[in-house]
Design a protein around this motif. Structure first.
Motif, mmCIF file in Angstrom:
data_model
loop_
_atom_site.group_PDB
_atom_site.id
_atom_site.type_symbol
_atom_site.label_atom_id
_atom_site.label_comp_id
_atom_site.label_asym_id
_atom_site.label_seq_id
_atom_site.Cartn_x
_atom_site.Cartn_y
_atom_site.Cartn_z
ATOM 1 N N THR A 22 30.775 64.248 64.112
ATOM 2 C CA THR A 22 29.548 64.375 64.892
ATOM 3 C C THR A 22 28.527 63.296 64.535
ATOM 4 O OG1 THR A 22 28.691 65.920 63.247
ATOM 5 C CG2 THR A 22 29.749 66.868 65.200
ATOM 6 N N LYS B 191 32.096 67.379 70.035
ATOM 7 C CA LYS B 191 32.684 66.444 69.081
ATOM 8 C C LYS B 191 33.646 67.118 68.122
ATOM 9 C CE LYS B 191 30.496 62.760 70.428
ATOM 10 N NZ LYS B 191 31.250 61.720 71.126
ATOM 11 N N TYR C 182 26.508 69.428 71.911
ATOM 12 C CA TYR C 182 27.015 68.129 71.459
ATOM 13 C C TYR C 182 27.968 68.283 70.269
ATOM 14 C CZ TYR C 182 27.033 63.626 69.060
ATOM 15 O OH TYR C 182 27.429 62.497 68.417
#
Lengths: 193, 193
Positions: free
Chosen positions: A32, A10, A6
């Motif tokens: 993030t 980002k 993740y």
DNA sequence: AAGAAAATATACCGATCGGTATATAAGCCT
DNA sequence: AGGCTTATATACCGATCGGTATATTTTCTT
């Protein structure tokens, strides 16, 4: 849930936009929505994250082309795939803020030898791939024998890189369109048997 | 003695190498051997200095070409001057760490609108100049009438920019040599009457 | 040579840098 | 549920950032 993935997702466009050196930790936490604790829990330091972000961007921007090429049966279809791929290159890399290879090679040449070396190797791989395709075309008699593969690979790659760069400095993807047309024409008129 | 000029001379290549954003005040004091007092006595802030350093680099790297072009009598000699100039482009800008136009446009696109705008305008000026030369050639019947000037200007500029970029990422000026040969050939075979 | 003016050096400012140690929270096992 | 492990958040570190105020030096004027 894979936070490392993740974070990379980002953070990758931020590095490409603000620079692989210039992007700050606070840029990354802002992008993030996570804190430094989360980032340093998943990556050893900023450079490590920058390198992995670079790889992430390459996977989206360039590796798909390499895959596509490897699936083509002969030199001419491979060359067509190269130009067609770049006709959509502006849209493809617009979200990440431009071509990562160009960004890194200009960004890190005098500041981060490790990243620059990666960019240089990638560019060399690209160039070698083109040379290989041209040689394959000669071998199968799809292409003439009387031109220098290295020379034309350099010309084709120059056109691709230049058109990509200009497309972004002018926010005008027609640079890529006309350059790819020109490469197709070059192949048709000077390289094909 | 003109310290402002001295500072600019020493600082301009640093900006081009370490980035117009990334170069720090301590990079600049180290390069000049002077202190912040001297720098801020002659320039209002870092951005001001960066912009003037960019102009300084352009005066060395690109404006001489513009001057040279304006002195040529016709379109064909102007085009020849463009390619010949870039055959020596690697050596010319090697000391400053690469082509300033490429550096700034990649460097500042998402970080410094003011500098990016300057780079964008310069690139546009370059492109317009090429279009003008091609149109001039059509007018004087040195060049054919049946091609689109804008299209070929974009192709030629793409080749120049790409070859310059690649020459520096590979430390190999042959990228410029083969690209300029290719442009000359393009002019000879597709544009000339 | 003396004093004024201009330019450079030094010392310091708050803010931010990348990075770490510790505290807190979330998930897992039984 | 309770305790253990893992992951994230918070608080803090020294260093450096761009910039400024002041001190010092140099240059110019007379």
């Amino acid at each position: 849930m894979d936070t490392a993935a993740y974070i990379l997702e980002k953070v990758a466009p931020i590095f490409n936009k603000r620079g692989y050196i210039g992007a700050s930790l606070s840029d990354l936490t802002a992008a993030t929505g996570m804190t430094k604790g989360a980032i340093y829990g998943n990556f050893s330091n900023k450079e490590d994250l920058a390198i992995k972000a670079f790889n992430y961007n390459l996977r989206k921007a360039i590796y798909p082309l390499f895959d596509l090429i490897s699936k083509q049966p002969d030199a001419l279809t491979k060359l067509k795939v190269v130009t067609d791929y770049h006709r959509g290159h502006y849209e493809r890399v617009a979200d990440m803020g431009g071509c990562p290879m160009l960004r890194v090679s200009s960004d890190t040449q005098h500041t981060n030898p490790l990243l620059f070396d990666k960019a240089q190797r990638l560019s060399q791989t690209f160039l070698n791939g083109l040379i290989e395709i041209l040689n394959e075309g000669k071998h199968s008699d799809q292409l003439r024998q009387d031109f220098d593969s290295m020379t034309y690979a350099k010309v084709i790659l120059s056109m691709i890189e230049g058109a990509t760069s200009l497309a972004f400095t002018h926010h005008d993807e027609s640079f890529l369109a006309v350059a790819m047309d020109s490469i197709d024409m070059l192949i048709e008129e000077k390289l094909k048997t």
